[in-house]
Motif scaffolding. Structure first.
Motif, PDB file in Angstrom:
ATOM      1  N   PHE A   1      18.224   4.648  16.049  1.00 37.35           N
ATOM      2  CA  PHE A   1      17.427   3.919  17.036  1.00 37.35           C
ATOM      3  C   PHE A   1      17.750   2.419  17.085  1.00 37.35           C
ATOM      4  CE2 PHE A   1      14.794   4.153  13.133  1.00 37.35           C
ATOM      5  CZ  PHE A   1      14.519   2.810  12.909  1.00 37.35           C
TER       6      PHE A   1
ATOM      7  N   LYS B   1       6.261  -9.500  19.857  1.00 33.42           N
ATOM      8  CA  LYS B   1       7.471  -8.906  20.417  1.00 33.42           C
ATOM      9  C   LYS B   1       7.400  -8.902  21.946  1.00 33.42           C
ATOM     10  CE  LYS B   1       8.091  -5.739  16.471  1.00 33.42           C
ATOM     11  NZ  LYS B   1       8.408  -4.351  16.090  1.00 33.42           N
TER      12      LYS B   1
ATOM     13  N   LEU C   1      16.282  -0.546  19.481  1.00 34.75           N
ATOM     14  CA  LEU C   1      15.444  -1.595  18.885  1.00 34.75           C
ATOM     15  C   LEU C   1      15.965  -2.984  19.273  1.00 34.75           C
ATOM     16  CD1 LEU C   1      13.245  -2.625  16.908  1.00 34.75           C
ATOM     17  CD2 LEU C   1      14.857  -2.229  15.038  1.00 34.75           C
TER      18      LEU C   1
ATOM     19  N   HIS D   1      17.929  -3.756   7.215  1.00 32.88           N
ATOM     20  CA  HIS D   1      17.622  -2.462   6.581  1.00 32.88           C
ATOM     21  C   HIS D   1      17.652  -1.310   7.594  1.00 32.88           C
ATOM     22  CE1 HIS D   1      13.834  -4.007   8.174  1.00 32.88           C
ATOM     23  NE2 HIS D   1      13.227  -2.857   7.964  1.00 32.88           N
ATOM     24  N   LEU D   2      17.840  -1.627   8.885  1.00 31.10           N
ATOM     25  CA  LEU D   2      17.778  -0.580   9.919  1.00 31.10           C
ATOM     26  C   LEU D   2      19.060  -0.454  10.746  1.00 31.10           C
ATOM     27  CD1 LEU D   2      14.176  -1.349  11.268  1.00 31.10           C
ATOM     28  CD2 LEU D   2      14.838   0.473   9.684  1.00 31.10           C
TER      29      LEU D   2
ATOM     30  N   ASN E   1       5.759  -1.777  19.554  1.00 33.81           N
ATOM     31  CA  ASN E   1       4.554  -1.858  18.721  1.00 33.81           C
ATOM     32  C   ASN E   1       4.017  -3.285  18.562  1.00 33.81           C
ATOM     33  OD1 ASN E   1       6.483  -2.763  16.998  1.00 33.81           O
ATOM     34  ND2 ASN E   1       6.194  -1.207  15.422  1.00 33.81           N
TER      35      ASN E   1
ATOM     36  N   ARG F   1      -0.635  -7.994   7.368  1.00 32.51           N
ATOM     37  CA  ARG F   1      -0.090  -6.618   7.460  1.00 32.51           C
ATOM     38  C   ARG F   1      -1.226  -5.624   7.728  1.00 32.51           C
ATOM     39  NH1 ARG F   1       5.250  -4.761   8.035  1.00 32.51           N
ATOM     40  NH2 ARG F   1       4.928  -3.001   6.642  1.00 32.51           N
TER      41      ARG F   1
ATOM     42  N   THR G   1       3.385   1.305  11.410  1.00 34.15           N
ATOM     43  CA  THR G   1       4.498   1.034  12.324  1.00 34.15           C
ATOM     44  C   THR G   1       4.311   1.722  13.674  1.00 34.15           C
ATOM     45  OG1 THR G   1       5.961   0.853  10.405  1.00 34.15           O
ATOM     46  CG2 THR G   1       7.016   1.173  12.549  1.00 34.15           C
TER      47      THR G   1
ATOM     48  N   GLY H   1       6.228   3.857  18.549  1.00 34.80           N
ATOM     49  CA  GLY H   1       6.816   3.472  17.269  1.00 34.80           C
ATOM     50  C   GLY H   1       7.767   2.301  17.408  1.00 34.80           C
ATOM     51  N   GLN H   2       8.177   1.996  18.630  1.00 36.44           N
ATOM     52  CA  GLN H   2       9.112   0.880  18.848  1.00 36.44           C
ATOM     53  C   GLN H   2       8.437  -0.266  19.605  1.00 36.44           C
ATOM     54  OE1 GLN H   2      13.059   1.093  21.341  1.00 36.44           O
ATOM     55  NE2 GLN H   2      13.486   1.226  19.161  1.00 36.44           N
TER      56      GLN H   2
ATOM     57  N   TYR I   1      16.662  -7.215  10.859  1.00 37.15           N
ATOM     58  CA  TYR I   1      16.508  -5.769  10.696  1.00 37.15           C
ATOM     59  C   TYR I   1      17.715  -5.169   9.959  1.00 37.15           C
ATOM     60  CZ  TYR I   1      12.374  -5.694  13.767  1.00 37.15           C
ATOM     61  OH  TYR I   1      11.119  -5.878  14.302  1.00 37.15           O
TER      62      TYR I   1
ATOM     63  N   ARG J   1      -1.729  -2.887  16.277  1.00 38.76           N
ATOM     64  CA  ARG J   1      -0.939  -1.762  16.803  1.00 38.76           C
ATOM     65  C   ARG J   1      -1.852  -0.588  17.177  1.00 38.76           C
ATOM     66  NH1 ARG J   1       3.829  -2.170  12.223  1.00 38.76           N
ATOM     67  NH2 ARG J   1       5.210  -3.624  13.316  1.00 38.76           N
TER      68      ARG J   1
HETATM   69  P1  TYD Z   1      10.042  -1.113   9.846  1.00 39.64           P
HETATM   70  O1  TYD Z   1      10.551  -2.317   9.098  1.00 39.64           O
HETATM   71  O2  TYD Z   1      10.262   0.239   9.241  1.00 39.64           O
HETATM   72  O3  TYD Z   1       8.462  -1.203  10.149  1.00 39.64           O
HETATM   73  P2  TYD Z   1       7.423  -2.410  10.344  1.00 39.64           P
HETATM   74  O4  TYD Z   1       7.731  -3.113  11.646  1.00 39.64           O
HETATM   75  O5  TYD Z   1       6.075  -1.724  10.401  1.00 39.64           O
HETATM   76  O6  TYD Z   1       7.555  -3.331   9.157  1.00 39.64           O
HETATM   77  O7  TYD Z   1      10.712  -1.077  11.294  1.00 39.64           O
HETATM   78  C1  TYD Z   1      10.974  -2.250  12.005  1.00 39.64           C
HETATM   79  C2  TYD Z   1      10.854  -1.953  13.477  1.00 39.64           C
HETATM   80  O8  TYD Z   1      11.832  -1.003  13.870  1.00 39.64           O
HETATM   81  C3  TYD Z   1       9.530  -1.325  13.905  1.00 39.64           C
HETATM   82  O9  TYD Z   1       8.483  -2.265  14.033  1.00 39.64           O
HETATM   83  C4  TYD Z   1       9.909  -0.695  15.196  1.00 39.64           C
HETATM   84  C5  TYD Z   1      11.345  -0.235  14.958  1.00 39.64           C
HETATM   85  N1  TYD Z   1      11.414   1.212  14.640  1.00 39.64           N
HETATM   86  C6  TYD Z   1      11.770   2.090  15.641  1.00 39.64           C
HETATM   87  O10 TYD Z   1      12.053   1.692  16.780  1.00 39.64           O
HETATM   88  N2  TYD Z   1      11.820   3.449  15.354  1.00 39.64           N
HETATM   89  C7  TYD Z   1      11.529   3.911  14.122  1.00 39.64           C
HETATM   90  O11 TYD Z   1      11.585   5.165  13.899  1.00 39.64           O
HETATM   91  C8  TYD Z   1      11.146   2.989  13.082  1.00 39.64           C
HETATM   92  C9  TYD Z   1      10.829   3.475  11.688  1.00 39.64           C
HETATM   93  C10 TYD Z   1      11.119   1.645  13.385  1.00 39.64           C
END
Ligand code: TYD
Length: 155
Positions: A57, A9, A61, A51-52, A112, A85, A91, A109-110, A49, A102
């Motif tokens: 946030f 990233k 992101l 699912h997010l 990362n 993984r 995360t 958390g972002q 992303y 990480r």
């Molecule tokens: P996620 O798919 O939940 O985790 P991973 O990357 O470990 O598979 O989340 C995707 C990305 O979204 C994560 O790497 C960073 C960002 N993110 C945030 O910025 N804040 C958050 O609270 C979460 C859960 C994720």
């Protein structure tokens, strides 16, 4: 053998960690089967992303993932998805175990450092999302017999 996708990233690239990250995967014995730099845009990130997208946030992101180019990597190996993984860690970098990427390089958390596919099914979808035909290479490294037993090599 399984293949998985890693994205270094902007937090990894801008903090000059690219070499160390690639080195960890190579030292482990994973085979680099694809590697390139690209600038991500909102369209590909909304897919990646999906699912997010409804999370509060998500705008942050998006900005974080578009802050600079990224490096995308296809890594091949027996159980490559689970191995990568495990090397990636939880995360949130503050909670990720020491010894993981990480856990060793991130306080956030972002921000990362890397993305890694979370299942073989998603790895295939993500490899197709970030690589075009001809950008992933099938070759057998000369040291393969020193990385795996004969049985493992054929998995
Ligand atoms: P996620 O798919 O939940 O985790 P991973 O990357 O470990 O598979 O989340 C995707 C990305 O979204 C994560 O790497 C960073 C960002 N993110 C945030 O910025 N804040 C958050 O609270 C979460 C859960 C994720």
């Amino acid at each position: 053998m399984e293949q998985t996708l890693v994205i270094i990233k902007p937090s990894g690239l801008e903090r000059a960690l690219t070499g160390q990250i690639i080195s960890r995967f190579q030292s482990k014995g994973l085979i680099i089967s694809g590697l390139k730099m690209m600038q991500l845009d909102e369209k590909i990130l909304r897919e990646h992303y999906a699912h997010l997208v409804d999370k509060p946030f998500f705008p942050s992101l998006l900005a974080s993932m578009m802050a600079s180019p990224v490096i995308v990597m296809a890594l091949k190996g027996v159980d490559a998805v689970a191995v990568v993984r495990a090397m990636t860690g939880a995360t949130n970098g503050r909670k990720a175990a020491p010894g993981t990427i990480r856990g060793d390089f991130s306080m956030s958390g972002q921000e990362n450092i890397i993305h890694a596919s979370d299942s073989p099914e998603n790895a295939q979808i993500e490899l197709n999302r970030f690589f075009r035909a001809g950008e992933i290479f099938d070759y057998k490294p000369a040291n393969i017999g020193f990385v795996y037993s004969p049985d493992e090599r054929n998995q």
